[in-house]
Scaffold this motif. Sequence first.
Motif, PDB file in Angstrom:
ATOM      1  N   UNK A  85       1.280   2.377  65.782  1.00 11.30           N
ATOM      2  CA  UNK A  85       1.839   3.180  66.880  1.00 11.30           C
ATOM      3  C   UNK A  85       3.334   3.326  66.596  1.00 11.30           C
ATOM      4  N   UNK A  86       3.819   4.563  66.592  1.00 10.40           N
ATOM      5  CA  UNK A  86       5.232   4.783  66.304  1.00 10.40           C
ATOM      6  C   UNK A  86       5.809   5.865  67.207  1.00 10.40           C
ATOM      7  N   UNK A  87       7.093   5.760  67.453  1.00  8.93           N
ATOM      8  CA  UNK A  87       7.788   6.747  68.281  1.00  8.93           C
ATOM      9  C   UNK A  87       9.211   6.922  67.777  1.00  8.93           C
ATOM     10  N   UNK A  88       9.602   8.182  67.587  1.00 11.27           N
ATOM     11  CA  UNK A  88      10.975   8.522  67.217  1.00 11.27           C
ATOM     12  C   UNK A  88      11.574   9.328  68.357  1.00 11.27           C
ATOM     13  N   UNK A  89      12.819   9.033  68.695  1.00 13.76           N
ATOM     14  CA  UNK A  89      13.472   9.746  69.795  1.00 13.76           C
ATOM     15  C   UNK A  89      13.387  11.254  69.574  1.00 13.76           C
ATOM     16  N   UNK A  90      13.018  11.968  70.643  1.00 15.47           N
ATOM     17  CA  UNK A  90      12.948  13.430  70.562  1.00 15.47           C
ATOM     18  C   UNK A  90      11.657  13.948  69.956  1.00 15.47           C
ATOM     19  N   UNK A  93       4.955  10.625  70.348  1.00 17.56           N
ATOM     20  CA  UNK A  93       4.436   9.344  69.859  1.00 17.56           C
ATOM     21  C   UNK A  93       3.257   9.601  68.928  1.00 17.56           C
ATOM     22  N   UNK A  94       3.091   8.747  67.934  1.00 12.50           N
ATOM     23  CA  UNK A  94       1.981   8.874  66.979  1.00 12.50           C
ATOM     24  C   UNK A  94       1.118   7.612  67.023  1.00 12.50           C
ATOM     25  N   UNK A  95      -0.198   7.812  66.970  1.00 12.28           N
ATOM     26  CA  UNK A  95      -1.121   6.686  66.767  1.00 12.28           C
ATOM     27  C   UNK A  95      -1.944   7.019  65.531  1.00 12.28           C
ATOM     28  N   UNK A  96      -1.920   6.116  64.557  1.00 13.57           N
ATOM     29  CA  UNK A  96      -2.696   6.330  63.331  1.00 13.57           C
ATOM     30  C   UNK A  96      -3.718   5.223  63.150  1.00 13.57           C
ATOM     31  N   UNK A  97      -4.901   5.605  62.699  1.00 14.14           N
ATOM     32  CA  UNK A  97      -5.943   4.641  62.334  1.00 14.14           C
ATOM     33  C   UNK A  97      -6.228   4.822  60.851  1.00 14.14           C
TER      34      UNK A  97
END
Length: 359
Positions: A85-90, A93-97
Amino acid sequence: MILKSLSLLNYKNFDSKSFTFNEKINCIVGNNGIGKTNVLDAIYHLSFGKSYFNPVATQNIKHNEEFFVVNGEYEHKEQTEKIVVSLKRGQKKMIKRNGKAYEKFSDHIGFLPLVIISPADRDLITEGSDTRRKFIDSVISQSDKNYLTHVIKYNKVLAQRNALLKYFALNHTFNADTLDIYNNQLNDYGTEIFKKRALFLEAFIPVFKERYLAISNGNETVDLVYSSDLFDADLNTLLNKAINKDKALQYTSVGVHKDDLNFNIAGHPIKKFGSQGQQKSFLIALKLAQFDFIKAQSGINPILLLDDIFDKLDEQRVAQIIKLVNDENFGQLFISDTHAERTEAAVRQVHQSYEIFKL
């Protein structure tokens, strides 16, 4: 379902931190403010794609940093699963499996079953009906993808109907045909949601009562009572009846978005008539019943997170919970606590392997 390892990058108070976990019991210990709960929240993040404690996604990024990454490696049905799970400002959000991003977050819900017991659960008693509806929805959604889809679609149509009611008021106009389109859609989705909530609670309430009995030694009678407008009539009828009220309020006043779950002890609201100990036991029974229900539906032991419960419960209740999790029916367990000695003394009573992580 085993979380083998966890790595955090710029997540809350952590710049970079990695853990390799025991397959049974993991204790995260340390002083207040050191980040114990944040470790549990990162594990929650991997299951639900969001924080249990902070709904503002960007506030989970470490101060003065631009992004966070939470990385978990699981053993799931004898296969290795890597979730990021990752998030960059602006950015979104990403969820990868296993390196592949989900198009819809809802597709991930239920893949990694998890239950958390935390002091923040008190909101279920003290806050409004929205908190209790979210609890019902989160339990059902972990085993029923269609249900989650219906809830998402219902909320979308509800927002559109509310916008239309505002438009009518602003422009001193009214169009019954356009409103009927939204009414019919709300009726379709709402009816399905109502049926599934009623069926779920029919199965869930006896399990909850049994759990409460075990924790409290059977001294009190407790109940959960489902409250919904749809017990009185179908949603289309209710919407048509309430149209003058809705026009005046400029929002939809009836429907499954008004449902509630009443928490009772000895026939009275536990919020007013339950002691602190009774309320705590009630919430723990609720969450353990959630564990039982998800396990029965999925055939998988959910991961269980116990956040700071030793500080909030008397020794007898802690002993009851430890006894319960000693049962082979439980899988992997994560505990956070301020006192390493107290935690170790408690988990030693359990005939399972354990690891203590001092932060």
